[in-house]
Each structure stands twice: as structure tokens, then as C-alpha cells.
Design a protein around this motif. Structure first.
Motif, PDB file in Angstrom:
ATOM      1  N   GLY A 258       0.813  -1.209   0.000  1.00 54.12           N
ATOM      2  CA  GLY A 258       0.000   0.000   0.000  1.00 54.12           C
ATOM      3  C   GLY A 258       0.848   1.260   0.000  1.00 54.12           C
ATOM      4  N   HIS A 259       1.899   1.293   0.834  1.00 58.55           N
ATOM      5  CA  HIS A 259       2.777   2.473   0.890  1.00 58.55           C
ATOM      6  C   HIS A 259       3.534   2.664  -0.434  1.00 58.55           C
ATOM      7  N   ALA A 260       4.014   1.562  -1.015  1.00 60.95           N
ATOM      8  CA  ALA A 260       4.784   1.664  -2.259  1.00 60.95           C
ATOM      9  C   ALA A 260       3.912   2.162  -3.410  1.00 60.95           C
ATOM     10  N   ARG A 261       2.678   1.694  -3.474  1.00 55.72           N
ATOM     11  CA  ARG A 261       1.790   2.171  -4.531  1.00 55.72           C
ATOM     12  C   ARG A 261       1.387   3.624  -4.285  1.00 55.72           C
ATOM     13  N   HIS A 262       1.329   4.017  -3.018  1.00 62.81           N
ATOM     14  CA  HIS A 262       1.067   5.423  -2.719  1.00 62.81           C
ATOM     15  C   HIS A 262       2.221   6.290  -3.244  1.00 62.81           C
ATOM     16  N   ALA A 263       3.438   5.787  -3.085  1.00 60.84           N
ATOM     17  CA  ALA A 263       4.601   6.525  -3.596  1.00 60.84           C
ATOM     18  C   ALA A 263       4.499   6.708  -5.105  1.00 60.84           C
ATOM     19  N   ALA A 264       4.095   5.637  -5.809  1.00 59.07           N
ATOM     20  CA  ALA A 264       3.968   5.731  -7.273  1.00 59.07           C
ATOM     21  C   ALA A 264       2.938   6.783  -7.670  1.00 59.07           C
ATOM     22  N   ILE A 265       1.858   6.876  -6.892  1.00 57.60           N
ATOM     23  CA  ILE A 265       0.832   7.879  -7.191  1.00 57.60           C
ATOM     24  C   ILE A 265       1.385   9.291  -6.972  1.00 57.60           C
ATOM     25  N   HIS A 266       2.160   9.476  -5.906  1.00 59.07           N
ATOM     26  CA  HIS A 266       2.735  10.797  -5.641  1.00 59.07           C
ATOM     27  C   HIS A 266       3.688  11.243  -6.754  1.00 59.07           C
ATOM     28  N   GLY A 267       4.152  10.289  -7.564  1.00 50.90           N
ATOM     29  CA  GLY A 267       5.004  10.655  -8.684  1.00 50.90           C
ATOM     30  C   GLY A 267       4.276  11.445  -9.753  1.00 50.90           C
ATOM     31  N   VAL A 268       2.947  11.262  -9.871  1.00 51.84           N
ATOM     32  CA  VAL A 268       2.182  11.954 -10.923  1.00 51.84           C
ATOM     33  C   VAL A 268       2.267  13.474 -10.767  1.00 51.84           C
ATOM     34  N   PRO A 269       2.030  14.046  -9.571  1.00 50.15           N
ATOM     35  CA  PRO A 269       2.205  15.494  -9.418  1.00 50.15           C
ATOM     36  C   PRO A 269       3.648  15.898  -9.122  1.00 50.15           C
ATOM     37  N   GLY A 270       4.562  14.906  -9.047  1.00 49.88           N
ATOM     38  CA  GLY A 270       5.970  15.215  -8.831  1.00 49.88           C
ATOM     39  C   GLY A 270       6.324  15.557  -7.401  1.00 49.88           C
ATOM     40  N   ASP A 271       5.606  14.989  -6.434  1.00 47.29           N
ATOM     41  CA  ASP A 271       5.848  15.263  -5.016  1.00 47.29           C
ATOM     42  C   ASP A 271       6.966  14.350  -4.511  1.00 47.29           C
ATOM     43  N   THR A 272       8.203  14.765  -4.707  1.00 47.82           N
ATOM     44  CA  THR A 272       9.362  13.939  -4.363  1.00 47.82           C
ATOM     45  C   THR A 272       9.441  13.653  -2.871  1.00 47.82           C
ATOM     46  N   ARG A 273       9.127  14.642  -2.071  1.00 45.29           N
ATOM     47  CA  ARG A 273       9.178  14.429  -0.622  1.00 45.29           C
ATOM     48  C   ARG A 273       8.197  13.331  -0.193  1.00 45.29           C
ATOM     49  N   ALA A 274       6.990  13.359  -0.732  1.00 40.79           N
ATOM     50  CA  ALA A 274       6.001  12.334  -0.392  1.00 40.79           C
ATOM     51  C   ALA A 274       6.441  10.960  -0.905  1.00 40.79           C
ATOM     52  N   ILE A 275       7.074  10.927  -2.076  1.00 31.83           N
ATOM     53  CA  ILE A 275       7.577   9.654  -2.598  1.00 31.83           C
ATOM     54  C   ILE A 275       8.568   9.042  -1.616  1.00 31.83           C
ATOM     55  N   ARG A 276       9.523   9.836  -1.165  1.00 36.84           N
ATOM     56  CA  ARG A 276      10.562   9.305  -0.257  1.00 36.84           C
ATOM     57  C   ARG A 276       9.939   8.867   1.074  1.00 36.84           C
ATOM     58  N   ARG A 277       8.985   9.652   1.563  1.00 38.27           N
ATOM     59  CA  ARG A 277       8.347   9.283   2.826  1.00 38.27           C
ATOM     60  C   ARG A 277       7.601   7.945   2.691  1.00 38.27           C
ATOM     61  N   CYS A 278       6.855   7.793   1.626  1.00 38.84           N
ATOM     62  CA  CYS A 278       6.089   6.558   1.424  1.00 38.84           C
ATOM     63  C   CYS A 278       7.009   5.358   1.188  1.00 38.84           C
ATOM     64  N   MET A 279       8.090   5.554   0.458  1.00 35.68           N
ATOM     65  CA  MET A 279       9.013   4.450   0.219  1.00 35.68           C
ATOM     66  C   MET A 279       9.736   4.047   1.507  1.00 35.68           C
ATOM     67  N   ASP A 280      10.030   5.014   2.390  1.00 36.66           N
ATOM     68  CA  ASP A 280      10.617   4.671   3.688  1.00 36.66           C
ATOM     69  C   ASP A 280       9.640   3.814   4.503  1.00 36.66           C
ATOM     70  N   LEU A 281       8.365   4.193   4.482  1.00 35.41           N
ATOM     71  CA  LEU A 281       7.342   3.410   5.189  1.00 35.41           C
ATOM     72  C   LEU A 281       7.220   2.015   4.583  1.00 35.41           C
ATOM     73  N   ALA A 282       7.283   1.952   3.258  1.00 31.09           N
ATOM     74  CA  ALA A 282       7.180   0.658   2.578  1.00 31.09           C
ATOM     75  C   ALA A 282       8.348  -0.251   2.925  1.00 31.09           C
ATOM     76  N   GLU A 283       9.554   0.291   2.917  1.00 35.29           N
ATOM     77  CA  GLU A 283      10.744  -0.489   3.253  1.00 35.29           C
ATOM     78  C   GLU A 283      10.668  -0.998   4.689  1.00 35.29           C
ATOM     79  N   ASP A 284      10.224  -0.132   5.594  1.00 35.57           N
ATOM     80  CA  ASP A 284      10.118  -0.529   6.997  1.00 35.57           C
ATOM     81  C   ASP A 284       9.091  -1.653   7.176  1.00 35.57           C
ATOM     82  N   ALA A 285       7.931  -1.497   6.556  1.00 36.32           N
ATOM     83  CA  ALA A 285       6.886  -2.522   6.670  1.00 36.32           C
ATOM     84  C   ALA A 285       7.334  -3.833   6.033  1.00 36.32           C
ATOM     85  N   TYR A 286       8.018  -3.735   4.892  1.00 32.38           N
ATOM     86  CA  TYR A 286       8.483  -4.952   4.227  1.00 32.38           C
ATOM     87  C   TYR A 286       9.487  -5.699   5.103  1.00 32.38           C
ATOM     88  N   THR A 287      10.392  -4.977   5.738  1.00 32.01           N
ATOM     89  CA  THR A 287      11.374  -5.609   6.617  1.00 32.01           C
ATOM     90  C   THR A 287      10.687  -6.306   7.786  1.00 32.01           C
TER      91      THR A 287
END
Length: 362
Positions: A258-287
Motif C-alpha cells: 500500500g505504501h509503495a503504490r502510494h509513492a507511485a501515485i505521488h510521482g504523478v504530481p511530482g511530489d518527491t518528498r512524499a515519494i521518499r516518505r512513502c518508500m521509507d514506510l514501505a521499506e520498513d513494513a516490508y522488513t
């Protein structure tokens, strides 16, 4: 009077007259408890002579192809016309009673046929085949149509006899699973209007099933659908429905997706900060997910791993024009990707090439 639409749909599924006849017979069996009597000649008549099939054949066609018979080239008639001799008229209003009567007759005297978990599981095993086809071939129409046909077969079990509430929930869950695969195939093939129709049907079926895992899949797919349509607000809202489901709290692997797909969506408006935040959450949850012993659905375990995390990060950074980050994640995804995931490899390779060319151009 040739029905070119039916012939084309059969061609898309690489289906012979004999194979369609057998599938129609199986569908009739799922509806009535009694095997159908269709033959290759029946199918020839449907292709060349029949304008509007009898009810039993119409319902069977809808199960096999997963769409109304009008979309198969048939036209409702206003007056009674001659039909093929090997088909018997069935009044739709009385079809339920007929089905119950045949099912009753097929069982032991004085008993009603009981649909159980094993009946559902025999059909659900075909779901793994659909998933495997999707990962090999991507969003082809035959996968979409086959998935819809299997969803119809699943729902046909509701009319095959009595069942417990638990089994009914499993039937709805199975039908929702197949419909969600049809939805994904349509998204992958850029058939977005069809994907929206499948989403409406799948979300309804999933709601009746009470299955949180399949609800997650469907709403997460809706987020992807709206992302492709450049509707990030709708995409984030749909994916938030998935992320807030109870299943994400019980299993971090769902949360990671869910977090990783949220990051992909944030890419559409180019929100880099939100992408990094969501990917950090995704990495943590995956671990954290590796510490959980869970019986996870096949659609999730078949594709979601660290390679997919990097693939979704690639999509996010590419959309945001962060080409260096996109290239780095694409390389990591390809290095980790499992061999059977041919579709994923093709997509990530294309994204890598796109990021490389655009990165060098700026």
C-alpha cells in the motif's frame, strides 16, 4: 447471418467449437447441477444462425465470456423465432426453480445438493493459473475474458444447491478474485473503461464476501487505475481505502504494498518528498513482514517482493522526472527479479531505458 463478434471473441481465446461446447456444458452444470447438451453443431448454429439464444444457453455464454450476450453479437428478438433443435426453451422467470429442481434430482432422493468448501476450492485453484498467465503475458484480452468467465462460474455455484454462509462468502470472494484479475488485465492493457466496469463489479462482490485481502487488492488496483488516468486525487483516495483496511494492520506485507503504490501515485504530481516518505514506510513494513507467519493469498506472494518495491519506486521517480533515482531503483529491481515474472522484467527494462534516455537529455 454470421455472428462475427462471437467468432472474433472465440478467436481471441483460441477456442474451437468443441471447446466452447464443453465450456457451455460446464456452465450449465454450474447453474443447474445437470451437464449441458451443447455440441460443436450447437456452437456452429450460434455462430451462423441463432439471433437470440434460449435462456439457458444465454446464461452459459455470459458465464464463459464474462459479459452480456448482447456484447457477443446477439440481438434480442421481439417475436418468437425458430431455434436450433438441440436447444430447449427455458423461461428466465422459472429458471431458478428449474435449477433447484434439477439440483434436487441430481442428489440422493429426499436430499438437496450441498455446495461445500471443496467445490469452491476446485474452482479457486484456477485463480493461480490466471495469476501465472498475467505475470507471463500481461494485460491481454484473453486473460481478461477468461477471468470474467471463471467469475461467472463461481457465482453459478450459488444456484447449484444449498450452502452455508461461510461457503457463500467464499464464493463471493472467489468471484471477486477473478473479477479483480480481469480488472488488472484491463488496466495493464490500457482498456480503462472496461477496467472501471470490472472495478464496480469486483468491489461489490468483495463487499459481500467480507474478505479483507481481496478488498485490498481491488482498491489498490483502483488506485493504479486512477494513477494511469492522471487523476492523482482519486488515486490517493482509492489507495487510502486499501491502506486503511484491517488486513494492513495484521500483516505488514499488505502495508508495504500500500505504501509503495502510494509513492507511485505521488510521482504523478511530482511530489518527491512524499515519494521518499512513502518508500521509507514501505521499506520498513516490508522488513517487518518477514517476522510474520501468515497464510497469504497467491496474488500477493506471486509478485510482491523487494524487486517490486524497487519497481514501484522506479515508476514514482520516473513520473516525478527524478531520473537518477529512477535508474538506480530499476537496476536494483532487475537484479532481484524472479525469473517467471516476464511482464515485470519487460516493464522495468522499459522504464530503465526511458529514465536513461531522458536523464541523458537534460
Amino acid at each position: 447471418m454470421a455472428n462475427d463478434v462471437l467468432k472474433r471473441r472465440m478467436g481471441e481465446l483460441d477456442m474451437t467449437q468443441e471447446e466452447l461446447a464443453e465450456k457451455l456444458n460446464d456452465a450449465v452444470h454450474s447453474l443447474t447441477g445437470s451437464h449441458g447438451k451443447a455440441t460443436a453443431r450447437t456452437v456452429w448454429n450460434l455462430q451462423n444462425r441463432v439471433e437470440w439464444p434460449y435462456t439457458k444457453i444465454r446464461m452459459a455464454l455470459e458465464i464463459v465470456f464474462g459479459c452480456p450476450v448482447e456484447e457477443l453479437g446477439f440481438t434480442p428478438r421481439t417475436v418468437k423465432s425458430a431455434e436450433t433443435k438441440d436447444e430447449e426453451p427455458v423461461d428466465r422467470r422459472n429458471f431458478g426453480a428449474l435449477a433447484a429442481g434439477i439440483a434436487l434430482g441430481a442428489a440422493a432422493p429426499g436430499t438437496l445438493h450441498r455446495v461445500g468448501t471443496s467445490d469452491v476450492m476446485r474452482l479457486h485453484r484456477k485463480f493461480a493459473e490466471i495469476i501465472a498467465k498475467d505475470h507471463r503475458q500481461g494485460g491481454r484480452k484473453p486473460i481478461e475474458h477468461q477471468a470474467l468467465g471463471l467469475a461467472g462460474e463461481a457465482l453459478g455455484l450459488l444456484n447449484a444447491g444449498s450452502s452455508s454462509q461461510r461457503v457463500k462468502s467464499l464464493i463471493y470472494s472467489t468471484a471477486a478474485s477473478f473479477t479483480s484479475s480481469a480488472m488488472w488485465a484491463a488496466i495493464d492493457g490500457r482498456r480503462f473503461e472496461a477496467a472501471q466496469r470490472h472495478f464496480d463489479r469486483a468491489s461489490s462482490l468483495a463487499g459481500m464476501s467480507g474478505d479483507q485481502a481481496i478488498q485490498f487488492r481491488i482498491w489498490s488496483h483502483a488506485g493504479t487505475l486512477y494513477r494511469h488516468l492522471a487523476r492523482p486525487a482519486d488515486a490517493l483516495a482509492a489507495n487510502d481505502v486499501a491502506r486503511r483496511l484491517r488486513v494492513t494492520r495484521g500483516d505488514p506485507l499488505f502495508a508495504a504494498l500500500g505504501h509503495a503504490r502510494h509513492a507511485a501515485i505521488h510521482g504523478v504530481p511530482g511530489d518527491t518528498r512524499a515519494i521518499r516518505r512513502c518508500m521509507d514506510l514501505a521499506e520498513d513494513a516490508y522488513t517487518r513482514s518477514s517476522a510474520f507467519e501468515q497464510d497469504r493469498p497467491v496474488w500477493l506472494t506471486a509478485f510482491f517482493d523487494r524487486a517490486e518495491l524497487h519497481s514501484l519506486a522506479t515508476a514514482a521517480y520516473l513520473a516525478a522526472h527524478e531520473y537518477e533515482d529512477a535508474e538506480a531503483n530499476a537496476h536494483q529491481s532487475l537484479a532481484l527479479l524472479r525469473a517467471p515474472l516476464a511482464r515485470s522484467r519487460a516493464i522495468t527494462t522499459a522504464r530503465l531505458a526511458h529514465g536513461h534516455s531522458w536523464g541523458r537529455a537534460i
